[in-house]
Write a protein that holds these residues in place. Structure first.
Motif, PDB file in Angstrom:
ATOM      1  N   THR A   1       0.839  -1.196   0.000  1.00  0.00           N
ATOM      2  CA  THR A   1       0.000   0.000   0.000  1.00  0.00           C
ATOM      3  C   THR A   1       0.873   1.244   0.000  1.00  0.00           C
ATOM      4  OG1 THR A   1      -1.607  -1.207   1.314  1.00  0.00           O
ATOM      5  CG2 THR A   1      -1.895   1.158   1.192  1.00  0.00           C
ATOM      6  N   ILE A   2       1.910   1.220   0.833  1.00  0.00           N
ATOM      7  CA  ILE A   2       2.790   2.383   0.919  1.00  0.00           C
ATOM      8  C   ILE A   2       3.469   2.627  -0.420  1.00  0.00           C
ATOM      9  CG2 ILE A   2       4.904   3.251   1.967  1.00  0.00           C
ATOM     10  CD1 ILE A   2       4.116   1.805   4.530  1.00  0.00           C
ATOM     11  N   ILE A   3       4.094   1.574  -0.950  1.00  0.00           N
ATOM     12  CA  ILE A   3       4.873   1.749  -2.173  1.00  0.00           C
ATOM     13  C   ILE A   3       3.973   2.177  -3.336  1.00  0.00           C
ATOM     14  CG2 ILE A   3       6.275   0.505  -3.872  1.00  0.00           C
ATOM     15  CD1 ILE A   3       7.876   0.648  -1.473  1.00  0.00           C
ATOM     16  N   LEU A   4       2.845   1.503  -3.482  1.00  0.00           N
ATOM     17  CA  LEU A   4       1.973   1.820  -4.609  1.00  0.00           C
ATOM     18  C   LEU A   4       1.404   3.225  -4.489  1.00  0.00           C
ATOM     19  CD1 LEU A   4       0.077  -1.511  -5.310  1.00  0.00           C
ATOM     20  CD2 LEU A   4       2.037  -0.547  -6.470  1.00  0.00           C
ATOM     21  N   SER A   5       1.030   3.611  -3.260  1.00  0.00           N
ATOM     22  CA  SER A   5       0.476   4.951  -3.096  1.00  0.00           C
ATOM     23  C   SER A   5       1.496   5.996  -3.510  1.00  0.00           C
ATOM     24  CB  SER A   5       0.076   5.205  -1.642  1.00  0.00           C
ATOM     25  OG  SER A   5      -0.838   4.259  -1.224  1.00  0.00           O
ATOM     26  N   ILE A   6       2.731   5.829  -3.027  1.00  0.00           N
ATOM     27  CA  ILE A   6       3.747   6.821  -3.349  1.00  0.00           C
ATOM     28  C   ILE A   6       4.059   6.778  -4.837  1.00  0.00           C
ATOM     29  CG2 ILE A   6       6.123   7.520  -2.938  1.00  0.00           C
ATOM     30  CD1 ILE A   6       5.848   6.393  -0.125  1.00  0.00           C
ATOM     31  N   GLY A   7       4.159   5.556  -5.376  1.00  0.00           N
ATOM     32  CA  GLY A   7       4.534   5.421  -6.775  1.00  0.00           C
ATOM     33  C   GLY A   7       3.517   6.040  -7.707  1.00  0.00           C
ATOM     34  N   GLU A   8       2.248   5.994  -7.327  1.00  0.00           N
ATOM     35  CA  GLU A   8       1.224   6.502  -8.235  1.00  0.00           C
ATOM     36  C   GLU A   8       0.981   7.993  -8.071  1.00  0.00           C
ATOM     37  OE1 GLU A   8      -2.026   3.989  -7.354  1.00  0.00           O
ATOM     38  OE2 GLU A   8      -1.230   2.303  -8.508  1.00  0.00           O
ATOM     39  N   ASP A   9       1.769   8.615  -7.219  1.00  0.00           N
ATOM     40  CA  ASP A   9       1.541  10.042  -6.941  1.00  0.00           C
ATOM     41  C   ASP A   9       2.348  10.883  -7.928  1.00  0.00           C
ATOM     42  OD1 ASP A   9       0.869  12.376  -5.798  1.00  0.00           O
ATOM     43  OD2 ASP A   9       2.326  12.238  -4.177  1.00  0.00           O
ATOM     44  N   HIS A  10       1.667  11.615  -8.741  1.00  0.00           N
ATOM     45  CA  HIS A  10       2.422  12.481  -9.660  1.00  0.00           C
ATOM     46  C   HIS A  10       1.841  13.868  -9.687  1.00  0.00           C
ATOM     47  CE1 HIS A  10       5.131   9.499 -11.049  1.00  0.00           C
ATOM     48  NE2 HIS A  10       4.130   8.647 -11.311  1.00  0.00           N
TER      49      HIS A  10
END
Lengths: 140, 823, 112
Positions: free
Chosen positions: A131-140
């Motif tokens: 959840t952490i990684i995906l949330s950060i990764g999808e933030d643009h």
């Protein structure tokens, strides 16, 4: 994050499965050898992160089409239920037990309720990390 | 889990379903679905009556935290059963009444019934728990549900005020009570009430006996609205009338009475107990009845009347405690009458006061007002309601042939008997007891008359009413009708109660006065002959009539009382200044700068740890055998220290992050060297995943700027940092040679395989021995990840400032930097 | 070795504290990471080092090192991972929304 590294992608395809297998091994080894829910969960997450770095996040979403927040919730629920289960059997919260069983194919196998709890830990850790990684990764 | 446990938990479990009834079956009033719960529970408790009457006391335990002597022990004896019957019986009637009182479309009835069921379960828990800590938990839960129910119409400022007031006062008392329980635990080593009663010889004479008694009494007095804590009860009348009838007259406020009765075996026999319980009860009795006369709101009259009646029961329990002093003797029988009266009046009060509250609710419902200055002459419109009010009030005033008459006579008897006491210095002040009792009864008579006659007789004033009054529907009349018939039945045939309910209840309050297998012989007579008591009653009626008729002449007296000195002013002022001073005090050191806060924390840490280290003389060099150092390890330490020291000097983000990562990997190596394979594995993966995380975050992170700050700022930081480093070094050095107690690790190492079947001790500790920590840990992790998810996904919407405000408060949880976000 | 570790731990604490007290958000986060490492080593050192085999009963060794600090540290590693990532996101979201990462400029207002 878009990458086109063919070597990395080819290697990743193979290595991810190795890491995943190893993480499952670590999880089950946990009761008697180094490993367990935390390490296994983190290792699984690491494999998925590698996939994310080699390809991109959309691929992860496609390959592993689960909502990791739900994985986390399920993990927490399993851990909690093993605790409540012991209350139902009239022993204090989170009591564990174990026994040896003769299973087909596997022979004498030790089964411990603590492993169920550890499964909850495993799922929760995978869910949280992803959840952490995906949330950060999808933030643009 | 026994059926008794289930009876306590049933309301809680059922409450979960209530909102769904409301949501999916809107055509039927939700109350109809709730009604079976108290009704069935009442039937269950009725079925237990013969059992308890036969002296059988059910006890069943569910282990909760046995190592701390915390067990959910349900205990059913006479006292508990009597309260359980009151709670479920009145509860069923109140639910029925509320179905007609609260409209199903306009009100948030699902919340209402959830709170009501929560209260019911909590109250059953209070009276049926044997473990003091469990009792405390349920006790606070009743305060909480009372808070929610008083604030049911939370759009009204007065409701919120009343709810807060009741909460503050009762929770304050509850907290004191908890402290008292802990003192009892210190004395006896158990939280079980039965076991505490069993080890009385330890308790009496102990230095903590008096403090424990005072603290427990504080809890009881605040809950039961005893003087001077009674001020919350009148304000609690902002609640819907069914709630007032249920919580604030019949059940919750009697929790304090219950506690005093339950604790009587522990504390009774001491002079302080006798005087405090009797004295506070009598003061409350007279003050409540005196204040009730001046009220113009019908519910306010009932509120003060409840206060005064609670005082009456309390004082009776106090008088009855004198019997314990005498133990098993003929003399004690004289004083057990008081306890008998207390138990009897408790039931009677619940019947007539519950009925009166319902009557007032009907008047309010049908006329739109409760102000007696606007009411009058309603007898022609509501003849049935009038009849109920008349009977209820006469019972309250202590007139024959209703049950209130019987218990009032017994009250007089008890008060007269107490005068003969030759202990506790009663000889000097004893005469005050019957005098106070008599005077209070006069005022009780007056307000009872006001309640019924000012409302129903006199001049009808249609111009002051918004609606034309008419008789209430059957559903509203049925519950008070049941209670009123009980008033009459108990008045004429009191012995229905005496064998089944009162005798077992008394046996629980005064166990030391009974031989094993013995029971109290209770026979209540209607007519005693021309005794002192009957003359006192005649006096009450005569003077009461006089005062009522001349009310206009003397009620001006109330205006003469100083308004500024009332307890309410004291409470309001206290709260106001507490708020203001707390605000000022906090502002003086809360500067909003995180650095300042951290400086406070670190400075205190250095000072306190340093003081302790030097004071206890624990700073010492290693004496024992040390682990050897290889050159390889020495180099690793040097590299780690160098990497750490370089971080503050790093000019770019990447350098700083890589340096910290290097420290992390070296720590991993140390875990390998120091025989911690699990840690090494975990740390390695975490470091790796963290690097991925940094890479992902990198795009968003600010550039690292050179610190633009004064030399003083930096120097101060450095000094604090150096101090922390030095202290931690000292601790690391001295921790090794200081063993305050033997390590528990051996237990884990030895037990790992035998108890848990695992050979990896670390893992076994995590999932089994300390599984609770791990459970909460993954919960914390989950919260952190949800926080991250929320911060990223739930973006502030800049176009809409209102939405921005609401969503900005969501993401920051548990962070020290909370202040910065909304700046 | 314990003495050497004690001093190394002290230095890690010092650097960590110094970083936490600085004004830049990123430095503060790195400071918490260093503090975490310091605490882990402290816990491990407190129970004496290398007193036996790793706490795996399969090793059949006579003595084992203390497993309890290891269990505590394992918990702490995972928690600190969650907290660090939380801090990171908090920091960069604050930076994005408010345009600064200077703690002195991020002070709360008086009317809060």
């Amino acid at each position: 994050m878009k990458t086109n590294d063919v070597i990395l992608q080819t290697v990743a395809k193979v290595v991810v499965f190795l890491i995943l297998t190893f993480s499952v091994f670590l999880f089950f080894a946990g009761h008697n050898n180094p490993g367990g829910g935390f390490i296994g969960g983190l290792m699984t997450a690491a494999a998925l992160v590698l996939l994310a770095l080699a390809f991109d996040l959309q691929t992860i979403r496609k390959v592993v089409p689960v909502d990791f927040r739900k994985v986390m919730a399920i993990g927490l629920m399993i851990a909690l239920l093993t605790g409540i289960g012991s209350l139902v059997l009239d022993v204090p919260f989170l009591s564990h037990t174990f026994g040896h069983f003769d299973l087909p194919l596997l022979g004498d196998t030790e089964l411990a309720t603590a492993t169920l709890f550890d499964l909850g830990v495993y799922l929760a850790v995978v869910g949280v990390t992803m959840t952490i990684i995906l949330s950060i990764g999808e933030d643009h | 889990m026994s059926l008794l446990h289930f009876a306590i938990l049933a309301p809680f479990i059922y409450a979960i379903a209530v909102p769904f009834f409301r949501k999916y079956i809107r055509g039927v009033h939700t109350g109809w679905f709730v009604l079976p719960v108290p009704a069935l529970l009442f039937a269950y408790f009725i079925s237990r009556v013969p059992d308890v009457q036969g002296g059988h006391k059910e006890l069943s335990t569910v282990q909760w935290i046995p190592s701390m002597d915390l067990n959910f022990t349900a205990y059913l004896d006479g006292l508990g059963l009597m309260f359980a019957l009151l709670i479920t019986g009145i509860g069923a009637l109140v639910v029925l009444y509320s179905i007609y009182y609260l409209g199903k479309d306009k009100e948030a009835i699902h919340s209402f019934y959830v709170y009501l069921l929560m209260f019911m379960g909590a109250m059953l828990g209070v009276v049926l728990s044997d473990n003091l800590i469990v009792l405390y938990g349920f006790w606070e839960l009743t305060s909480l549900s009372s808070f929610l129910l008083i604030a049911f119409w939370n759009e009204r400022a007065k409701s919120r005020y009343g709810a807060q007031k009741s909460m503050l006062i009762t929770v304050f008392g509850g907290f004191a009570m908890l402290a008292g329980f802990v003192l009892l635990y210190i004395m006896t080593g158990t939280f079980s009430i039965r076991e505490i009663i069993g080890s009385l010889d330890v308790v009496t004479g102990h230095a903590l006996f008096l403090p424990a008694m005072l603290l427990v009494l504080l809890g009881a007095f605040t809950k039961s609205a005893q003087f001077p804590f009674h001020i919350w009860l009148p304000d609690a009348m902002e609640a819907p009338t069914p709630v007032s009838a249920y919580l604030h007259s019949a059940t919750m406020v009697k929790a304090g009475i219950y506690l005093v009765a339950r604790m009587t075996p522990v504390f009774a026999g001491a002079a302080e107990w006798f005087w405090l319980v009797t004295g506070v009860g009598l003061i409350t009795l007279i003050w409540g009845s005196f204040s009730a006369v001046k009220q113009t709101d019908l519910k306010a009259i009932l509120a003060f009347s409840t206060i005064s009646q609670l005082g009456l029961i309390m004082s009776l329990l106090g008088m009855g405690s004198a019997a314990v002093y005498y133990g098993l003797s003929d003399e004690s029988a004289l004083y057990t009458k008081a306890t008998l009266a207390a138990v009897f009046h408790l039931i009677n009060h619940a019947t007539f006061k519950g009925a009166l509250f319902m009557v007032v609710g009907i008047v309010d419902h049908e006329t739109g007002t409760r102000d007696i200055r606007r009411l009058g002459g309603l007898i022609n419109f509501m003849p049935i309601t009038f009849t109920f009010a008349l009977i209820g009030s006469f019972s309250m005033a202590g007139l024959p042939p209703f049950n209130g008459f019987l218990s009032k006579e017994m009250f007089f008897t008890a008060a007269l008997n107490v005068m003969h006491l030759e202990i506790f210095n009663v000889e000097t002040w004893g005469i005050l007891i019957p005098v106070t009792a008599w005077l209070a009864s006069v005022f009780t008579f007056v307000y009872s008359m006001i309640l019924v006659f000012k409302t129903f007789t006199g001049k009808y004033q249609p111009e002051k009413l918004d609606v034309k009054p008419h008789e209430a529907p059957l559903g509203l009349l049925l519950p008070p009708a049941v209670l009123i018939s009980l008033v009459i039945v108990f008045g004429l045939f009191p012995n229905i109660l005496s064998y089944r309910i009162i005798e077992p209840a008394m046996a629980s309050i005064l166990p030391s006065l009974l031989m094993p297998g013995d029971i109290f012989e209770v026979k209540i007579h209607f007519w005693h002959g021309w005794t002192d008591e009957i003359f006192m009653t005649i006096g009450v009626i005569a003077l009461g009539m006089l005062l009522y008729l001349l009310l206009d002449r003397w009620s001006g007296l109330y205006g003469k009382l100083p308004q500024k000195l009332t307890l309410n002013t004291f409470y309001d002022r206290g709260l106001f200044y507490l708020d203001r001073w707390a605000n000022r005090g906090t502002r003086s050191y809360m500067t909003g700068s995180v650095r300042d806060y951290l400086i406070y924390i670190f400075t205190f840490m250095i000072l306190i740890l340093g003081y302790v280290l030097f004071r206890t003389d624990s700073v010492r060099w290693y004496s024992g055998e040390l682990a050897e150092i290889s050159i390889y390890e020495f180099v690793l330490v040097l590299v780690m220290v160098a990497a750490a020291l370089a971080v503050p000097f790093a000019r770019s983000r990447v350098t700083a992050i890589i340096l910290v990562g290097a420290v992390g990997y070296i720590v991993t190596l140390f875990f390998v060297i120091l025989r911690a394979p699990d840690l090494a594995l975990t740390q390695m993966i975490v470091e790796t995943v963290s690097v991925a995380l940094f890479l992902l975050c990198f795009y968003h992170l600010p550039k690292l700027k050179k610190e633009m700050s004064h030399m003083r700022f930096k120097l101060g930081n450095f000094l604090v940092a150096a101090g922390v480093g030095a202290i931690m070094t000292l601790i690391a050095l001295s921790a090794n040679d200081t063993r305050l107690f033997t390590t528990i690790s051996d237990y884990f190492v030895e037990g790992s395989y035998e108890l848990s079947g695992g050979k990896n001790v670390v893992n076994v500790i995590l999932v089994d021995f300390r599984g609770f920590d791990t459970l909460l840990e993954i919960a914390v992790l989950g919260i952190a990840s949800l926080g991250i998810f929320a911060m990223i996904k739930l973006r502030l919407e800049r176009k809409n400032p209102a939405a921005a405000l609401t969503s900005s408060s969501k993401p920051d949880k548990g962070s020290k930097r909370r202040k910065g976000r909304s700046a | 070795m314990e003495i050497l570790m004690a001093f190394a731990i002290g230095i890690l604490f010092m650097v960590g504290t110094y970083l936490i007290l600085s004004r830049s958000l990123l430095r503060i986060i790195l400071g918490t990471s260093l503090l975490t490492h310091a605490v882990h080593l402290l816990l491990l050192t407190m129970s004496r080092l290398k007193t036996g085999a790793a706490p795996l009963l399969g090793e059949k060794a006579g003595t084992y090192v203390d497993p309890l600090p290891q269990a505590l540290i394992l918990t702490s590693i995972v928690i600190s991972f969650g907290v660090t990532s939380f801090f990171f996101v908090l920091a960069y979201r604050a930076y994005q929304e408010l345009g600064t990462d200077d703690m002195e400029q991020l002070r709360g207002r008086d009317d809060e």
